[in-house]
Write an enzyme that holds these catalytic residues in place. Structure first.
Site, PDB file in Angstrom:
ATOM      1  N   ASP A  35       1.179  -0.917   0.140  1.00 14.25           N
ATOM      2  CA  ASP A  35       0.028   0.312   0.515  1.00 14.25           C
ATOM      3  C   ASP A  35       0.637   1.467   0.291  1.00 14.25           C
ATOM      4  O   ASP A  35       1.236   1.595   0.869  1.00 14.25           O
ATOM      5  CB  ASP A  35      -1.320  -0.356   1.689  1.00 14.25           C
ATOM      6  CG  ASP A  35      -2.116  -0.746   1.839  1.00 14.25           C
ATOM      7  OD1 ASP A  35      -2.920  -0.881  -0.055  1.00 14.25           O
ATOM      8  OD2 ASP A  35      -1.939  -1.360   2.407  1.00 14.25           O
ATOM      9  N   MET A  37       1.232   5.532  -0.279  1.00 15.53           N
ATOM     10  CA  MET A  37      -0.056   6.306  -0.420  1.00 15.53           C
ATOM     11  C   MET A  37       1.586   7.523   0.072  1.00 15.53           C
ATOM     12  O   MET A  37       2.420   7.781   1.004  1.00 15.53           O
ATOM     13  CB  MET A  37      -0.417   6.256   1.523  1.00 15.53           C
ATOM     14  CG  MET A  37      -1.504   4.928   1.519  1.00 15.53           C
ATOM     15  SD  MET A  37      -2.725   5.049   2.800  1.00 15.53           S
ATOM     16  CE  MET A  37      -2.835   3.720   3.296  1.00 15.53           C
ATOM     17  N   HIS A  66      -0.108  -1.209  -4.820  1.00 16.51           N
ATOM     18  CA  HIS A  66      -1.655  -0.384  -4.740  1.00 16.51           C
ATOM     19  C   HIS A  66      -1.689   0.614  -4.436  1.00 16.51           C
ATOM     20  O   HIS A  66      -0.964   1.709  -2.924  1.00 16.51           O
ATOM     21  CB  HIS A  66      -2.357  -1.126  -3.932  1.00 16.51           C
ATOM     22  CG  HIS A  66      -4.373  -0.191  -3.704  1.00 16.51           C
ATOM     23  ND1 HIS A  66      -4.739  -0.232  -2.086  1.00 16.51           N
ATOM     24  CD2 HIS A  66      -5.061   1.011  -4.098  1.00 16.51           C
ATOM     25  CE1 HIS A  66      -5.222   0.183  -2.631  1.00 16.51           C
ATOM     26  NE2 HIS A  66      -5.729   1.459  -3.404  1.00 16.51           N
ATOM     27  N   MET A  68      -1.709   4.192  -3.327  1.00 15.07           N
ATOM     28  CA  MET A  68      -3.123   5.051  -3.978  1.00 15.07           C
ATOM     29  C   MET A  68      -2.431   7.742  -3.248  1.00 15.07           C
ATOM     30  O   MET A  68      -1.859   7.375  -2.218  1.00 15.07           O
ATOM     31  CB  MET A  68      -3.361   4.926  -2.290  1.00 15.07           C
ATOM     32  CG  MET A  68      -4.430   3.883  -1.965  1.00 15.07           C
ATOM     33  SD  MET A  68      -5.032   3.387  -0.316  1.00 15.07           S
ATOM     34  CE  MET A  68      -3.278   1.760  -0.336  1.00 15.07           C
ATOM     35  N   MET A 140     -12.378  -0.569  -3.209  1.00  8.33           N
ATOM     36  CA  MET A 140     -12.374  -0.666  -2.047  1.00  8.33           C
ATOM     37  C   MET A 140     -13.429  -1.019  -1.016  1.00  8.33           C
ATOM     38  O   MET A 140     -14.298   0.294  -1.690  1.00  8.33           O
ATOM     39  CB  MET A 140     -11.761   0.746  -1.500  1.00  8.33           C
ATOM     40  CG  MET A 140     -10.067   0.545  -2.276  1.00  8.33           C
ATOM     41  SD  MET A 140      -8.792   1.707  -2.037  1.00  8.33           S
ATOM     42  CE  MET A 140      -8.895   1.749   0.089  1.00  8.33           C
ATOM     43  N   GLY A 148      -7.004  -2.019   9.381  1.00  8.01           N
ATOM     44  CA  GLY A 148      -7.112  -1.694  10.228  1.00  8.01           C
ATOM     45  C   GLY A 148      -8.805  -0.929  10.729  1.00  8.01           C
ATOM     46  O   GLY A 148      -9.462  -0.952  11.687  1.00  8.01           O
ATOM     47  N   GLY A 180     -10.647  -4.678   5.777  1.00 11.49           N
ATOM     48  CA  GLY A 180     -11.254  -4.288   6.976  1.00 11.49           C
ATOM     49  C   GLY A 180     -11.786  -5.729   6.238  1.00 11.49           C
ATOM     50  O   GLY A 180     -12.700  -6.705   7.132  1.00 11.49           O
ATOM     51  N   GLY A 200      -5.006  -7.320   5.697  1.00 10.58           N
ATOM     52  CA  GLY A 200      -3.489  -6.940   6.658  1.00 10.58           C
ATOM     53  C   GLY A 200      -3.879  -7.089   8.134  1.00 10.58           C
ATOM     54  O   GLY A 200      -3.121  -8.268   8.396  1.00 10.58           O
TER      55      GLY A 200
HETATM   56  C1  DX5 Z   1      -6.455   0.577   3.314  1.00 10.60           C
HETATM   57  C2  DX5 Z   1      -5.001  -0.420   2.157  1.00 10.60           C
HETATM   58  C3  DX5 Z   1      -5.548  -1.722   2.956  1.00 10.60           C
HETATM   59  C4  DX5 Z   1      -5.262  -1.347   4.175  1.00 10.60           C
HETATM   60  C5  DX5 Z   1      -5.609  -3.791   4.753  1.00 10.60           C
HETATM   61  O1  DX5 Z   1      -5.711   1.968   2.427  1.00 10.60           O
HETATM   62  O2  DX5 Z   1      -5.508  -0.150   0.781  1.00 10.60           O
HETATM   63  O3  DX5 Z   1      -4.725  -2.579   1.681  1.00 10.60           O
HETATM   64  O4  DX5 Z   1      -4.134  -1.526   4.694  1.00 10.60           O
HETATM   65  O5  DX5 Z   1      -5.825  -3.812   6.040  1.00 10.60           O
HETATM   66  P1  DX5 Z   1      -6.784  -3.800   6.614  1.00 10.60           P
HETATM   67  O6  DX5 Z   1      -7.237  -5.068   6.126  1.00 10.60           O
HETATM   68  O7  DX5 Z   1      -6.342  -4.172   8.496  1.00 10.60           O
HETATM   69  O8  DX5 Z   1      -8.427  -3.610   6.287  1.00 10.60           O
HETATM   70 ZN    ZN Z   2      -4.251  -1.522  -0.400  1.00 10.63          ZN
END
Ligand code: DX5
Ligand code: ZN
Length: 227
Positions: A35, A37, A66, A68, A140, A148, A180, A200
């Site tokens: 992830d 960001m 991914h 972002m 998403m 979390g 989630g 996650g």
């Molecule tokens: C959120 C991310 C997810 C996240 C997943 O911005 O794209 O990939 O880290 O973590 P959990 O499974 O804990 O939601």
């Molecule tokens: Zn992700």
């Protein structure tokens, strides 16, 4: 395709990402979800291509990045060079024209392309038009930013709609569920068409990684076998 689990290392120990990548691979993960960001598109700053490149040598699993970030085209070469196998960009920061440039670059470099869509974003016509050239569509179920967070089940109808289009047109595009995801919702997600489950907290928050991955698959698989 069968069901795959992609642990998101963001939920692991950020001080020891090498250990977390190895832990996922040893625990039976199918992909490593990364992830990225930028503190602009998403309200958090994580890691970039340098970190991914450094982690690449510690795993043979496909790296599922991914992005972002607000300007994926600007940094695409660096993520390609880092050794990502799949790169997903957000539909909210792309036009059909920029995406066209992105996908050409990815195809030329043998990287699989994905599009990610936020919980409140509807599936756009140009995405449907380009669905067949996508390896995956990341639907998403939390707002980008943090692991979390609570799963938003209101995305399920959208996932089903996308799955319907994919089947109707006989495309190979994979639906990836992200945000989630845990043992309480993987059955529904698989029933709505998800085939890659990003997890996650549901992996790194558990003491036994292989048990956590196995449980996610065990709960989800009956939904696929029903079809
Ligand atoms: C959120 C991310 C997810 C996240 C997943 O911005 O794209 O990939 O880290 O973590 P959990 O499974 O804990 O939601
Ligand atoms: Zn992700």
């Amino acid at each position: 395709m069968t069901l795959k689990v992609a642990p998101s290392i963001l939920a692991g120990d950020l001080g020891d990402l090498r250990k977390e990548v190895e832990r996922a691979e040893n625990g039976g993960a199918d992909l490593i979800h990364l992830d990225v960001m930028d503190g602009h598109f998403a309200p958090n700053i994580t890691f970039g291509p340098g970190t991914i490149k450094a982690l690449r040598k510690y795993s043979k699993l496909p790296f599922d990045a991914h992005l972002m970030i607000s300007d994926p085209l600007r940094y695409l070469d660096r993520f390609i060079d880092a050794g990502c196998d799949i790169i997903s960009v957000h539909v909210e920061v792309c036009t059909e024209k920029t995406f066209d440039e992105i996908i050409k670059k990815l195809n030329t470099n043998g990287v699989r392309a994905g599009i990610a869509i936020n919980p409140n974003t509807e599936i756009l016509d140009w995405v449907i038009k380009n669905l067949n050239s996508l390896y995956l569509l990341n639907v998403m179920s939390v707002q980008p930013g943090f692991s979390g967070q609570k799963f938003m089940q209101e995305v399920l109808p959208k996932m089903k709609k996308i799955d319907h289009i994919i089947h109707e047109k006989d495309f190979d595009t994979i639906i990836e569920a992200d945000g989630g995801v845990d043992t309480s919702n993987v059955y529904d997600l698989a029933r709505m068409g998800a085939r890659i489950l990003v997890a996650g907290s549901a992996v790194y928050g558990k003491p036994y990684t292989s048990k956590a991955i196995k449980e996610l698959k065990e709960k989800a698989l009956p939904a696929i076998k029903r079809i």
